[in-house]
Write a protein that holds these residues in place. Structure first.
Motif, PDB file in Angstrom:
ATOM      1  N   PHE A 299      60.078  30.902  72.029  1.00  0.00           N
ATOM      2  CA  PHE A 299      60.375  29.555  70.918  1.00  0.00           C
ATOM      3  C   PHE A 299      59.324  28.520  71.195  1.00  0.00           C
TER       4      PHE A 299
ATOM      5  N   GLY B 212      58.678  31.685  60.615  1.00  0.00           N
ATOM      6  CA  GLY B 212      60.052  31.764  60.269  1.00  0.00           C
ATOM      7  C   GLY B 212      60.717  30.983  61.446  1.00  0.00           C
ATOM      8  N   GLU B 214      62.907  28.416  63.149  1.00  0.00           N
ATOM      9  CA  GLU B 214      63.611  27.145  62.778  1.00  0.00           C
ATOM     10  C   GLU B 214      62.785  25.961  63.508  1.00  0.00           C
TER      11      GLU B 214
ATOM     12  N   ASP C  22      60.178  28.312  50.042  1.00  0.00           N
ATOM     13  CA  ASP C  22      61.172  28.922  50.574  1.00  0.00           C
ATOM     14  C   ASP C  22      61.043  28.851  52.217  1.00  0.00           C
ATOM     15  N   ALA C  23      60.006  29.176  52.475  1.00  0.00           N
ATOM     16  CA  ALA C  23      59.610  29.182  53.869  1.00  0.00           C
ATOM     17  C   ALA C  23      59.801  27.886  54.711  1.00  0.00           C
ATOM     18  N   ARG C  24      59.550  26.840  54.002  1.00  0.00           N
ATOM     19  CA  ARG C  24      59.605  25.481  54.539  1.00  0.00           C
ATOM     20  C   ARG C  24      61.109  25.224  54.749  1.00  0.00           C
ATOM     21  N   LYS C  25      61.999  25.775  54.125  1.00  0.00           N
ATOM     22  CA  LYS C  25      63.405  25.280  54.470  1.00  0.00           C
ATOM     23  C   LYS C  25      64.079  25.819  55.792  1.00  0.00           C
ATOM     24  N   PRO C  26      64.878  25.058  56.272  1.00  0.00           N
ATOM     25  CA  PRO C  26      65.432  25.558  57.772  1.00  0.00           C
ATOM     26  C   PRO C  26      66.201  26.496  57.156  1.00  0.00           C
ATOM     27  N   GLY C  27      66.181  27.635  58.290  1.00  0.00           N
ATOM     28  CA  GLY C  27      67.321  28.620  58.209  1.00  0.00           C
ATOM     29  C   GLY C  27      68.453  28.471  58.958  1.00  0.00           C
ATOM     30  N   PHE C  28      69.275  29.394  59.274  1.00  0.00           N
ATOM     31  CA  PHE C  28      70.253  29.108  59.957  1.00  0.00           C
ATOM     32  C   PHE C  28      70.283  29.800  61.401  1.00  0.00           C
ATOM     33  N   GLY C  29      69.123  29.875  61.776  1.00  0.00           N
ATOM     34  CA  GLY C  29      69.072  30.240  63.107  1.00  0.00           C
ATOM     35  C   GLY C  29      68.576  31.830  63.116  1.00  0.00           C
ATOM     36  N   LEU C  30      68.564  32.242  61.804  1.00  0.00           N
ATOM     37  CA  LEU C  30      68.088  33.748  61.812  1.00  0.00           C
ATOM     38  C   LEU C  30      66.759  33.935  62.320  1.00  0.00           C
ATOM     39  N   GLY C  31      65.840  33.125  61.833  1.00  0.00           N
ATOM     40  CA  GLY C  31      64.579  32.955  62.054  1.00  0.00           C
ATOM     41  C   GLY C  31      64.331  33.244  63.768  1.00  0.00           C
ATOM     42  N   LEU C  32      65.170  32.421  64.376  1.00  0.00           N
ATOM     43  CA  LEU C  32      65.086  32.485  65.741  1.00  0.00           C
ATOM     44  C   LEU C  32      65.436  33.883  66.327  1.00  0.00           C
ATOM     45  N   LYS C  34      65.162  36.846  64.615  1.00  0.00           N
ATOM     46  CA  LYS C  34      63.917  37.351  64.510  1.00  0.00           C
ATOM     47  C   LYS C  34      62.777  37.301  65.577  1.00  0.00           C
ATOM     48  N   GLY C  35      62.504  36.313  65.841  1.00  0.00           N
ATOM     49  CA  GLY C  35      61.612  36.065  66.909  1.00  0.00           C
ATOM     50  C   GLY C  35      61.886  36.746  68.065  1.00  0.00           C
ATOM     51  N   MET C  36      63.185  36.616  68.568  1.00  0.00           N
ATOM     52  CA  MET C  36      63.613  37.352  69.828  1.00  0.00           C
ATOM     53  C   MET C  36      63.205  38.820  69.558  1.00  0.00           C
ATOM     54  N   VAL C  38      60.926  40.176  68.074  1.00  0.00           N
ATOM     55  CA  VAL C  38      59.545  40.642  68.208  1.00  0.00           C
ATOM     56  C   VAL C  38      59.146  40.624  69.523  1.00  0.00           C
TER      57      VAL C  38
END
Lengths: 333, 386, 497
Positions: A299, B212, B214, C22-32, C34-36, C38
């Protein structure tokens, strides 16, 4: 086996000696784990040379190296406070280990107010950071220290509140009691609430340790390492490296105790009881440490004001709500 | 340049102010750089801070000025080609292209098709290299340390393709007026396609880690907005301009070196904040990969050098050639008086103009936002200072 | 502020507008999460780190690591030092007088290289010196591990530079569709061809349309006026196909291409995959003419590239043995003496005959196998193969690749007439000449026609026809014909009488 009769004082000293060995060892292993795990997450190898086999002696070599560094105290610094700050940071962390149970009887002191003591003591290191920043006679260190203090205070509350919820579920403040109350670890049961409490706790813990994503005080304050900018050599190790690693292992242990079942097996199945509790505890703590290490390279950093907003406007209300739900659960389930 | 002198403040004055309800504060002048991990090189920013808010920011450049425009007056064109690739060092071959084009215009040389296609392929590969580097540095400045390592791994394959052809990984010295220095060795096409396809394959990783995320969004959405009219007036070009809703790309609008043979899109984004600039960068990588594939798969056979006299001497005249450098519009104004050396070579670099928009964008932002904005203003010091 | 509408087109604006918003909208933590995912994925991936210095990457052959000097080739022309943008090449030389070889001769001056140093602390590794050296004395090597503690050690003197030659690699084979430099194409196609087929003179009537495939073009051997070139081309085409390199096919194509005087021959064949009318690239008229221009630039490549041809150019006859060569020498020597040439002249001509007889086989530079270890640690990946070094052998003098050599090759094929031909000539004009090639027209033409009686114009025509028959290039043919005409006019004697 002959009975060795030791007085309480002797036993206490023995236990303290053990802790004083365990903590640095934990820090060393944690530091090495950080190097290697982060490296592999980043598709690289990490240290490979020190010690020969995949660089197992990296942190040891680092520590020895730092012993040889020049000990500088800035001319304008407040010498006494400057020298005391590392101790003020390190000692509370060591004291946290005193109550963490690694097995039924492998605990230095099973206090009845275990959690209370734990949380109170760990927040003392905030003062150490403020001392470090203030005494450095460095504007940036001061800014870093103030940011850090604000952050630590803000994130104390989610930790305390989620720990309070756990205490409610277990019915006792003693850490041994909490572990004994977890036939199923609290993360699994009560379903949903337990997980939410765990996440709140972990977020708070990561912020307490000023790790990414909450490492604004440390990594960016205009210059690297914020309040510890002026520290060199062993002082740096004690105030920064040891503290961070020790903190990480300590919080890993606390999270294990509170949420993952401590030294008890994951599910109360007979064959699993054969594995000693220490092994369970170690495994779970290592998983927690892995979680902390996994978050770090993934992050980006949260900005200071966003961090504060997140804590005060989101985490604390959520943890208060969770206390409500936990209370309902305890009463009616 | 904004300076504040430290006033010696009297305690009674403070008391007086406080009693009136005002907190006596002072603005602090903070020196960001020239040695700073967040600026891409020796770039100095004189920031006037009021607490955490940047009241004013003055970039100070010139720490890396090497006197290119004077150096080239004493060198012939092949030597200049080697020097010039050291301006925007992240995409070295793009700097050599306008020089070659300028000479070809003046000397009226026709470049064979194979040379043109090879040039396009190499320039686009360098564009991908450049953009990958900025993924790395932007992430690192914001605290996401992992994309750095992934990006450098991706760069390796493409750099290997460049190395097997030109011999260098960063400074190439490969373009000559009339074509290329030598033809590609066997395996170049394969390596180039492999490198480029790997990048595309792994782009979702960057999307998940950065776009992606946040936290990333919180740090970059609506941060550092560069309005379109401001961008126009400062002469901002390249992905930064396209992130501010200026859909201008020299490759599409004034095609050169057979770029009109290729099918690609130009991406632009309307909001002009850090997120949009990064978004444009990400998508440009996709487009560049498309172009490389088309160029290599359709590579014509034949010579890679046009008809060029033995001694390259531009006839008397002047020409201005502009190309789309990965950072923006790179222009070379070549004035020749018939000699082997230019009389004057004025280089219009994109980063110089882009950075001039910084004071506007940095007004009234937080210090941490300043770091994010500096990261999103893709500039290379060699390009600014020459 | 007014926006330049002219430059903005709706089609290009925001090709993926919805995706962006869409990409600019903050998600609900799902993006975090997905990063993990990766980073976790990379934890379990095979690591591609090369652990230097225990493991080293195999670098491509063109990598610019260090510049090596082949001292024998350096004639101290100082071009490299002049062209270096950093002025980091230091050359010292002095002129030496070589006494005349025989009585009445002129003493020769020779440049001797005293010092050749490259200061790698200044060098910017651009390679202009390597490119510019007309005698192929400088080569790139991919060695880069020569860091020093003392900056003065970074100035490599000529001994060290010569040592680097051991690590020089031959230039790599070029990509498909590459046009080979003139000399390489020539060398490849003139195996035992009676003519220099690579030149445009022999095939003016070649037509090849853009859509012909390469095999067709290779099969469509040039319908040349003379049968011999065709035969040789087809021969070499057949010989080459088993080796199956695309470079070879290109060579066949290049020969017809070069013959194209018309500009409609595009970058030939339209390229791979371009037959689909997708937009054949704009034709370039100087494609054929471009090659002579690039020839000088590619000289060293062609010379150096000649060795890595997959198999040596097959010869029709076995190489003459030493005894045979001695015999030739003796024969020519005696014959010359008999004709009354002075001893030096006789020896010289005998030597020449001997060399030519020898060289008939080795037309191209002999490949050299360097088994010398490259001065770096063992590499990971492919082992360094003992491929021939690009540097030509220093001991053997290079066969001249110029027009003189071509005609000399013609003479080589048949050393016999060489002995016979000058006889009548020598009797007519016993002009002593040192180390001169026998008169070409006299060689190919066994008729001992004294040129003096002929009309100069007829002489011109005859010589021109002879030269063309041999396959000399246009320039050479007309030049010799003209010279012969002038000599006929003035009644002077030719080089060989």
């Amino acid at each position: 086996m002959p009975e060795i009769a030791l007085t309480t004082w002797q036993i206490l000293l023995l236990k303290v000696a053990v802790i004083l060995v365990v903590v640095p060892m934990g820090a060393l292993v944690g530091g090495y784990a950080e190097h290697k795990v982060m490296a592999h997450l980043q598709h690289r190898l990490g240290p490979m040379y020190p010690g020969g086999f995949h660089g197992w002696a990296t942190t040891l070599a680092d520590g020895i190296k730092f012993l040889f560094k020049e000990d500088i105290i800035p001319a304008a610094a407040d010498r006494k406070v400057f020298s005391l700050a590392p101790a003020a940071i390190m000692v509370p962390i060591i004291m946290v280990y005193l109550v963490i149970p690694m097995d039924r009887t492998l605990v230095v002191e099973d206090l009845d107010v275990g959690i209370f003591y734990l949380l109170a003591i760990s927040s003392l290191s905030t003062i150490g950071i403020l001392m470090a920043g203030w005494s450095s006679a460095n504007k940036y260190a001061l800014i870093g220290a103030l940011r850090s203090a604000a952050q630590l205070i803000a994130y104390e509350l989610p930790i305390v509140l989620s720990a309070a919820a756990v205490a409610m579920l277990a019915g006792t403040l003693s850490l041994n009691g909490i572990v004994e109350a977890q036939n199923f670890p609290f993360i699994l049961w009560p379903p949903g609430i337990g997980l939410a409490l765990f996440l709140v706790f972990v977020t708070g813990a990561v912020a307490e340790m000023t790790r990414v994503p909450f490492d604004m005080p440390v990594a960016e304050s205009e210059i690297i390492t914020g309040p510890f900018t002026e520290y060199t050599g062993m002082r740096y190790i004690f105030s920064h490296m040891f503290a961070e690693m020790g903190h990480m292992v300590a919080f890993g242990g606390i999270a294990t105790t509170l949420f993952l079942g401590g030294y008890r097996p994951i599910i109360p199945w007979e064959p699993l009881e054969l594995i000693p509790g220490v092994v369970w505890f170690a495994a779970k703590t290592m998983m927690m440490i892995f979680l902390f290490l996994w978050i770090r390279p993934t992050f980006p950093r949260v900005r200071e004001d966003q961090l504060q907003k997140f804590a005060w406007k989101f985490l604390i209300p959520v943890s208060l709500a969770l206390i409500l739900f936990t209370g309902a659960w305890v009463l009616y389930v | 340049m904004a300076t504040t002198e430290d006033r010696v403040v009297d305690a009674s004055e403070v008391a007086a102010e406080v009693s009136r309800g005002n907190l006596l504060t002072e603005e602090m002048v903070l020196n960001v750089g020239p040695q700073h991990p967040a600026t891409h090189g020796v770039f100095r920013l004189l920031a006037t801070l009021d607490g955490e808010v940047l009241v004013n920011a003055d970039p100070v450049i010139g720490y890396m000025h090497r006197g290119y425009e004077k150096l080239v007056e004493a060198r012939d064109y092949r030597q200049i080609t080697n020097l010039v690739s050291r301006m925007d060092w992240l995409s070295g071959i793009n700097n050599e292209l306008p020089l070659a084009l300028a000479l070809e215009t003046l000397m009226e040389i026709e470049v064979p098709a194979r040379a043109q296609y090879m040039r396009v392929a190499m320039c686009e590969m360098n564009r991908i290299l450049n953009h990958l580097m900025f993924f790395a540095s932007f992430g690192a400045e914001l605290g996401a340390i992992t994309p750095t390592f992934y990006a450098f791994r991706e760069r390796e394959d493409i750099q290997m393709a460049m190395e097997m052809t030109t011999g260098g990984r960063m400074h190439f010295g490969f373009f000559r007026p009339g074509g290329l220095k030598e033809d590609a060795p066997k395996g170049f096409f394969q390596q180039a396609l492999k490198g480029v396809r790997q990048v595309i394959e792994r782009l979702p990783d960057y999307e998940n880690l950065l776009i992606g995320n946040e936290i990333f969004k919180q740090r970059t959405v609506n941060v550092g907005i560069l309005p379109q009219d401001v961008a126009y007036s400062y002469g901002v070009s390249g992905p930064i301009a396209r992130g501010s809703d200026i859909s201008f790309d020299v490759r599409k609008d004034e095609p050169y070196s057979s770029y009109d043979h290729f099918d690609f899109n130009v991406h632009s984004a309307p909001n002009g904040d850090c997120f949009d600039r990064f978004w444009v960068l990400l998508h440009e990588v996709v487009e560049s990969a498309k172009i490389v594939e088309q160029a290599i798969e359709g590579m014509p056979d034949g010579p890679i050098m046009g008809k060029v006299p033995r001694v390259v001497q531009a006839p008397k005249g002047e020409v201005y050639v502009r190309t789309e450098n990965p950072l923006g519009e790179l222009g070379m104004y070549l004035v020749s008086d018939g000699d082997r050396r230019p009389y004057r070579l004025k280089i219009r670099t994109p980063s110089y103009s882009n950075v001039s928009a910084l004071p506007y964008v940095l007004k009234n932002t937080y210090v941490s936002d300043m770091i994010a904005i500096l990261g999103s203003f893709f500039f290379v010091l060699g390009d600014i200072d020459r | 502020m007014a926006v330049d509408e002219h430059n903005l087109s709706e089609a290009r604006k925001l090709t993926d507008a919805r995706k962006l918003s869409d990409a600019r909208k903050p998600g609900f933590g799902l993006g975090l999460l997905k990063g993990m995912a990766v980073t976790l994925k990379h934890l379990f991936k095979h690591n591609t780190v090369i652990q230097y210095p225990d493991e080293k990457q195999v670098l491509p052959s063109r990598t610019r690591g260090v510049i090596a000097l082949k001292e024998e080739n350096c004639t101290v022309c100082m071009l490299c030092a002049r062209e270096c943008p950093d002025w980091c090449i230091y050359i010292d030389s002095h002129k030496e007088q070589i006494p005349a070889k025989r009585q009445g001769g002129r003493p020769r001056k020779r440049n001797v290289l005293d010092r050749f140093a490259i200061d790698y602390a200044l060098c910017m590794y651009c390679g202009i010196c390597v490119e510019v050296c007309p005698y192929d004395a400088l080569f790139w090597s991919r060695e880069f591990e020569y860091a020093e503690y003392d900056i003065r050690e970074l100035t490599h003197e000529k001994e060290k530079l010569s040592d680097w030659m051991a690590s020089v690699l031959p230039p790599p084979e070029l990509e498909a569709g590459a046009e080979l430099p003139g000399r390489l194409a020539a060398a490849a196609t003139t195996t035992d061809a009676p003519s220099r087929t690579a030149t445009p003179a022999s095939k003016p009537t070649q037509t090849s349309s853009a859509v012909e495939t390469r095999s067709e073009q290779a099969a469509d051997a040039p319908k040349a006026p003379t049968a011999a070139p065709t035969a040789s081309m087809q021969e070499s085409a057949e010989e080459r196909t088993p080796q199956a390199t695309s470079a070879t096919q290109v060579e066949e194509k290049i020969a017809p291409d070069k013959a194209e005087s018309s500009p409609e021959e595009p970058s030939a064949g339209g390229g791979r995959g371009m037959d689909k009318d997708e937009g054949v690239p704009a034709t370039d008229s100087p494609s054929g003419e471009g090659t002579p221009a690039q020839e000088p630039a590619h000289t060293h490549e062609s010379q150096a590239a000649a060795p890595p041809e997959p198999a040596p150019i097959p010869s029709k006859e076995a190489p003459p043995s030493a005894a045979e060569l001695d015999a030739v020498y003796k024969e020519v020597l005696e014959e010359q003496l008999a004709r009354g040439s002075s001893p030096q002249v006789a020896e010289a001509r005998a030597k020449v005959a001997r060399v030519k007889a020898e060289r008939r086989v080795g037309r191209t530079p002999t490949p050299v196998h360097t088994d010398k270890p490259v001065p770096s640690a063992p590499t990971r990946g492919e082992p360094s193969s003992p491929t021939p070094s690009g540097a030509p052998v220093a001991e053997e003098p290079q066969p001249e690749q110029g027009p003189v050599a071509a005609t000399a090759s013609e003479a080589e094929r048949d050393p016999e007439p060489q002995g016979a031909a000058p006889e009548p000539e020598a009797s007519a004009e016993p002009e002593p000449e040192a180390l001169a090639d026998p008169e070409p027209e006299a060689l190919a033409d066994p008729e001992p026609e004294a040129s003096a009686e002929e009309d100069p114009e007829a002489v011109y025509e005859r010589v021109l026809a002879e030269e063309r028959a041999k396959g000399s290039s246009d320039v050479v043919a007309t030049g010799r014909a003209k010279a012969a005409r002038v000599r006929a006019q003035k009644g002077t004697r030719g080089p060989q009488g």
